[in-house]
Write a protein that holds these residues in place. Structure first.
Motif, mmCIF file in Angstrom:
data_model
loop_
_atom_site.group_PDB
_atom_site.id
_atom_site.type_symbol
_atom_site.label_atom_id
_atom_site.label_comp_id
_atom_site.label_asym_id
_atom_site.label_seq_id
_atom_site.Cartn_x
_atom_site.Cartn_y
_atom_site.Cartn_z
ATOM 1 N N PRO A 78 -34.814 -6.423 70.640
ATOM 2 C CA PRO A 78 -34.579 -6.412 72.081
ATOM 3 C C PRO A 78 -33.278 -7.076 72.496
ATOM 4 O O PRO A 78 -32.835 -6.910 73.631
ATOM 5 C CB PRO A 78 -35.779 -7.200 72.625
ATOM 6 N N GLU A 180 -40.677 -7.509 72.357
ATOM 7 C CA GLU A 180 -41.395 -6.240 72.294
ATOM 8 C C GLU A 180 -42.021 -6.063 70.922
ATOM 9 O O GLU A 180 -41.448 -6.473 69.916
ATOM 10 C CB GLU A 180 -40.439 -5.075 72.582
ATOM 11 N N GLY A 186 -39.431 -1.547 74.526
ATOM 12 C CA GLY A 186 -39.798 -2.533 75.518
ATOM 13 C C GLY A 186 -41.274 -2.621 75.836
ATOM 14 O O GLY A 186 -41.632 -2.833 76.993
ATOM 15 N N SER A 187 -42.131 -2.502 74.836
ATOM 16 C CA SER A 187 -43.563 -2.438 75.124
ATOM 17 C C SER A 187 -44.369 -3.043 73.980
ATOM 18 O O SER A 187 -43.841 -3.347 72.911
ATOM 19 C CB SER A 187 -43.992 -0.985 75.378
ATOM 20 N N GLU A 188 -45.653 -3.162 74.239
ATOM 21 C CA GLU A 188 -46.562 -3.811 73.288
ATOM 22 C C GLU A 188 -47.955 -3.215 73.466
ATOM 23 O O GLU A 188 -48.228 -2.515 74.444
ATOM 24 C CB GLU A 188 -46.607 -5.308 73.574
ATOM 25 N N PRO A 197 -45.710 -1.927 79.046
ATOM 26 C CA PRO A 197 -44.505 -2.714 79.329
ATOM 27 C C PRO A 197 -44.877 -4.140 79.728
ATOM 28 O O PRO A 197 -45.531 -4.354 80.744
ATOM 29 C CB PRO A 197 -43.860 -1.970 80.504
ATOM 30 N N ASN A 326 -35.521 -6.175 79.862
ATOM 31 C CA ASN A 326 -35.920 -6.975 78.696
ATOM 32 C C ASN A 326 -34.872 -7.964 78.206
ATOM 33 O O ASN A 326 -35.223 -8.917 77.512
ATOM 34 C CB ASN A 326 -36.295 -6.036 77.542
#
Length: 335
Positions: A78, A180, A186-188, A197, A326
Motif C-alpha cells: 500500500p 490491506e 485496498g481491502s481485507e 474496504p 490508503n
C-alpha cells in the motif's frame, strides 16, 4: 522445385503471415475513457513481494506488493515505507498488544521513557512529547528528520509515544497508511466480504515540557492522498484543483473484487521537508471517534484524557475519503 519443397515453403510463409497478423492485432493497454483524472491506474491484484511485514499474535498479515499500472508505471502498495530501515527509529509503545507493553495512562508511559528515546532535531530546543493513534501505520518527520515510525503496520491496534528536541517553528510531516490484505486493492476480509474496504484515521497530540498542548490534529492540518483503492467504477473519481475526490464512489464490500481499480500518484520527493510548499494541498478532513470506530479499542480509550482533552480535543484526520484513500500525507507547522 519439388512439390515437397513447395509445400514446406508455403507452410513457412503462412506461419510467418500468421505471426505478423498476431503481432499487429495484439491489443494495446488503454486507459478506459470513463476515467478523466491525473492518477496512474492499475487493475487487479498486485504481485506480493513480502507476504507479511510483521508477525503479531491475533494480528492480520501485512503484505507488500507491486502493482503495474496501465501506463507501465510500477507502484509499491500500500506504500513504500521504512519499516525495515534500521536508521529510521521506531516510536515507543503507548499501548501495544503485540509487544506486551500496555500503559494505563499517558503519565505512566512518559515516566517510563528513557532519555535515549529523545530524538534530537535541534540541540538547544525543547523536548516535545507526541501521542499518536494511527489506523493503521505512520511515519513521522520533524523538519525533515525521522523521529518515529509505527511498530505495528496493520493490527493489533496500537498507539505510540514519541519524544524529540526541537526549536519552534517546526514542521510535522507524517506518512499515513491504511494497510490491506488484498494487495493492490485496498481491502481485507471483513464484515462477511472478502473484499471489504477498511478505513483509516489518525489522531495526535503534541505537548511541551510544561505539559501544555502545542499542537493537535484538526482541520488546520494539510492532507493529500496518493493511493486510492478499490475503485469499482472509473467514472466516480473527480478532481477539483488539488482535491482528489472519491466521495461518490461505492464503498460496499464484495466477494469478488479482483478486477477493481486503484489510483496512484507520485509523492513529491521532499514532502517531509520543512521548506516543502503545501499551500495548495487540501485541508485535512476531520472525523468523529464513532466514524473511525475507536470506542472499543483500549489503545485509544486508555488515553482519552490526552486525545479528548475537554478544552483542546484532538480530532481524527485523513484525506476526504477515510475508507478508500490508503496512503495519505499530512503536514502542520507549529509556530
Amino acid at each position: 522445385m519439388k512439390n515437397s519443397q513447395k509445400l514446406i515453403l508455403f507452410t513457412a510463409l503462412i506461419s510467418l503471415a500468421n505471426t505478423a497478423c498476431t503481432t499487429e492485432m495484439e491489443p494495446e493497454t488503454i486507459v478506459p475513457s470513463t476515467y478523466t483524472g491525473t492518477a496512474s491506474l492499475s487493475q487487479g491484484m498486485a504481485t506480493v513481494t513480502t507476504e507479511n511485514l510483521f508477525e503479531c499474535s491475533n494480528g492480520r498479515e501485512a503484505p507488500v506488493g507491486i502493482s503495474t499500472a496501465l501506463d507501465g508505471n510500477i507502484w509499491t502498495v500500500p506504500a513504500m515505507v521504512n519499516f525495515t530501515d534500521n536508521s529510521f527509529p521506531f516510536a515507543s509503545d503507548l499501548y501495544n498488544p503485540c509487544s506486551g507493553i500496555m500503559f494505563n495512562s499517558e503519565n505512566e508511559a512518559v515516566a517510563a521513557m528513557a532519555d535515549d528515546e529523545i530524538i534530537e532535531v535541534d540541540a538547544n530546543g525543547e523536548v516535545i512529547t507526541a501521542f499518536v493513534f494511527a489506523d493503521n501505520y505512520f511515519e513521522m518527520y520533524i523538519n525533515g528528520i525521522p523521529v518515529g515510525k509505527d511498530k505495528v503496520p496493520f493490527t493489533q491496534f496500537n498507539s505510540s509515544i514519541l519524544r524529540f528536541r526541537v526549536s519552534a517553528p517546526y514542521t510535522i510531516a507524517m506518512k499515513l497508511v491504511d494497510w490491506e490484505e488484498n494487495s493492490g486493492l485496498g481491502s481485507e476480509s471483513n464484515q462477511g466480504s472478502s473484499y471489504y474496504p477498511g478505513d483509516g484515521g489518525m489522531v495526535a497530540v503534541f505537548k511541551n515540557e510544561s505539559n501544555e498542548i502545542v499542537a493537535r490534529t484538526g482541520s488546520d492540518w494539510k492532507a493529500q492522498t496518493f493511493y486510492t483503492s478499490p475503485i469499482k467504477d472509473l467514472s466516480c473519481p473527480t478532481e477539483n484543483g488539488s482535491l482528489r475526490l472519491t466521495n461518490n464512489c461505492n464503498i460496499e464490500g464484495s466477494n469478488d473484487g479482483s478486477s477493481y481499480y486503484a489510483l496512484h500518484w507520485d509523492l513529491p520527493t521532499d514532502w517531509y521537508a520543512a521548506a516543502f510548499d503545501d499551500s495548495s494541498w487540501p485541508s485535512a478532513t476531520t472525523y468523529t471517534n464513532s466514524e473511525i470506530g475507536v470506542n472499543n479499542k483500549a489503545s485509544y480509550t486508555n488515553f482519552t484524557s490526552v486525545f479528548d482533552a475537554p478544552t483542546e480535543d484532538a480530532e481524527f484526520i485523513w484525506s476526504t475519503n477515510v475508507v478508500l484513500d490508503n496512503e495519505v500525507i499530512v503536514r502542520f507547522t507549529v509556530d
